[in-house]
Enzyme design. Structure first.
Site, PDB file in Angstrom:
ATOM      1  N   GLY A   1      60.072 -27.229  10.162  1.00 31.58           N
ATOM      2  CA  GLY A   1      61.569 -27.588  10.568  1.00 31.58           C
ATOM      3  C   GLY A   1      62.365 -28.504   9.516  1.00 31.58           C
TER       4      GLY A   1
ATOM      5  CB  SER B   1      76.587 -47.159   7.987  1.00 33.95           C
ATOM      6  OG  SER B   1      76.538 -47.719   9.424  1.00 33.95           O
TER       7      SER B   1
ATOM      8  CG  HIS C   1      45.922 -65.462   3.476  1.00 37.36           C
ATOM      9  ND1 HIS C   1      47.215 -65.854   3.629  1.00 37.36           N
ATOM     10  CD2 HIS C   1      45.396 -66.132   2.411  1.00 37.36           C
ATOM     11  CE1 HIS C   1      47.586 -66.488   2.606  1.00 37.36           C
ATOM     12  NE2 HIS C   1      46.377 -66.745   1.881  1.00 37.36           N
TER      13      HIS C   1
END
Length: 479
Positions: free
Chosen positions: A40, A195, A458
């Site tokens: 598609g 936009s 982290h």
């Protein structure tokens, strides 16, 4: 009978082909009808090739700022034809992959244009137009013109660019996303009308590749469906990168010359101005492909260019279903895929949850990226929630600083009474990858306590997601 199926799907876009595969997995005899190209619009002329273009633009931006990273990259340039060629190659590779998946799952492919001719029946004629590119040929060993029947027919015909009077695309001076994806050369000046995600992505791409780009938006903020605070930050960053943005404005007239246009722009307050540009991209939304399907003859309800369907894809006519863009907003590939799976699992007798549109994330791949899920701050208030809002800026994140991407914001909206996460909104580097963490949290009905107790690795950008939650409850650490 060879032409009889349990499930027939009209349209092989992301919604259609995913539905077909799931249908076959559930043991249903399945066929899919396609007139133009497997995968598609999304795979061939939308989601995937635009991301390939934007990746080229992103790398080019890094090259231009190599000095900021201690790298020497003098006078970088690009080959427009090669940029487009790479994008088309990515599309072609995935197009072939869809064909392989359908064959692997024993889904019959019927090539042509389908029409609902009677309850439980479709007629297929030869496609009125050929596949758009020779690299996307009609697959071998497929069925074609004829009459086919099925207990369940799912319409997944997608959508096309909306056309406004005076902004009719001509393929040369006024483009839709089709032409914008394969420019023969980069325009020196460009006007983008609208936009939303499509408009801003193309504006960002052409701006990065050196075009002088102006965006005109009729409402007062860009990316109108996004949280206003996030939209304002995105606008500031886009303008910093060189985009010119006019909100509360509209293009009232386009005058063409041989190889350029003059746009008349109506500004807020009644003033007008003119703008001379090489090309115009019309990005004023899309409309469902509901024509010539036989919907009227069967009495299938439509509304504002889309088929009316419930949370399981069921229309008002038994045995006929609609999924994806043709069944209404949000018009997103991942919505179509999920909707199709729900629809066919319901058909198969399973017990899926109906589609919850508030849990569908939206992503815009401009620079900076924008991503969101759930209610905006304003929508949460209007819905009657007493809310807590958390924010954490990229400026406070070590990974963002190390990447040189320290501009952005993570914003979370909670119900103050229950701790339910109502919405999450992001702008900045890689937020289109981060948003899924909040989507999972909302799907699992996670509370602020669960998110606070979750350990985030982290150094990562994802730590900001934790800090934003902490901020909503007065516990933020790094700000």
């Amino acid at each position: 009978m060879a032409n009889e199926y349990d499930v027939l799907i009209i349209g092989a876009g992301p919604g259609g082909y995913v539905t077909a595969i799931r249908s076959a997995q559930l043991g249903l005899k399945t066929a899919i009808v396609e007139r133009e190209h497997l995968g598609g619009i999304c795979l061939n002329w939308g989601c995937i090739p635009t991301k390939a273009l934007l990746r080229s633009a992103e790398i080019f931006d890094y090259m231009k700022h190599g000095k900021d990273y201690g790298l020497i990259c003098e006078n970088p340039s690009f080959d427009p034809a090669a940029v487009v060629k790479r994008s088309r190659a990515v599309s072609g590779r995935l197009n072939g992959g869809v064909g392989h998946l359908l064959k692997k799952n024993k889904v019959d492919v019927i090539w042509g244009e389908a029409r609902l001719s009677a309850p439980g029946k479709i007629s297929v004629e030869k496609a009125s137009k050929q596949a758009m590119e020779p690299q996307h040929p009609v697959p071998k060993n497929v069925l074609g013109k004829g009459t086919y029947s099925a207990k369940h027919i799912i319409v997944a015909t997608g959508a096309r660019p909306r056309v406004l009077p005076g902004l009719e695309p001509d393929g040369k001076l006024i483009w839709t996303y089709f032409e914008a994806m394969v420019p023969p050369s980069m325009p020196k000046t460009l006007l983008v009308v609208g936009s939303g995600a499509i408009g801003i992505e193309f504006a960002s791409f052409y701006n990065s590749m050196g075009s002088d780009v102006t965006v005109v938006e009729i409402v007062d903020q860009i990316l109108p469906v996004e949280d206003a605070e996030i939209s304002a930050i995105a606008r500031k960053q886009l303008e910093r990168h060189g985009l010119k943005i006019k909100t509360g404005a509209k293009v009232s007239k386009l005058d063409k010359s041989a190889d350029s246009l003059t746009a008349t722009i109506e500004l807020s307050g009644g003033k007008t101005e003119t703008l001379n540009v090489d090309r115009v991209i019309s990005a004023v939304g899309v409309v469902g492909n509901i024509e010539n399907l036989g919907l009227e003859e069967l009495g299938i309800k439509t509304d504002r260019g889309c088929i009316v369907a419930d949370g399981f894809g069921r229309t008002n006519v038994p045995g006929v279903y609609a999924i994806g863009d043709v069944s209404g907003p949000p018009m997103l590939a991942h919505k179509a895929e999920h909707e199709g799976v729900i629809c066919v699992e319901k058909i198969a007798g399973l017990d899926p949850h109906p589609l919850q549109k508030n849990l569908i994330p939206g992503c815009t791949y401009c620079h900076p990226q924008v991503a969101s899920v759930g209610l905006t701050q304003e929508a949460a208030k209007q819905a009657g929630h007493d809310i807590k809002v958390g924010r954490f800026p990229f400026l406070g994140n070590g990974k963002a600083i190390a990447l040189g991407e320290d501009q952005g914001l993570i914003k979370t909206v909670f119900d103050a009474k229950t701790g339910q996460l109502l919405g999450a909104h992001m702008v900045g580097a890689e937020v289109t990858e981060l948003i899924q963490g909040y989507v999972v949290a909302m799907t699992l009905e996670t509370t602020e306590q669960d998110l606070m107790h979750t350990v985030f690795p982290h150094p990562t950008l994802s730590e900001m997601m934790h800090e934003s939650v902490l901020d909503a409850y007065g516990r933020v650490i790094h700000m």
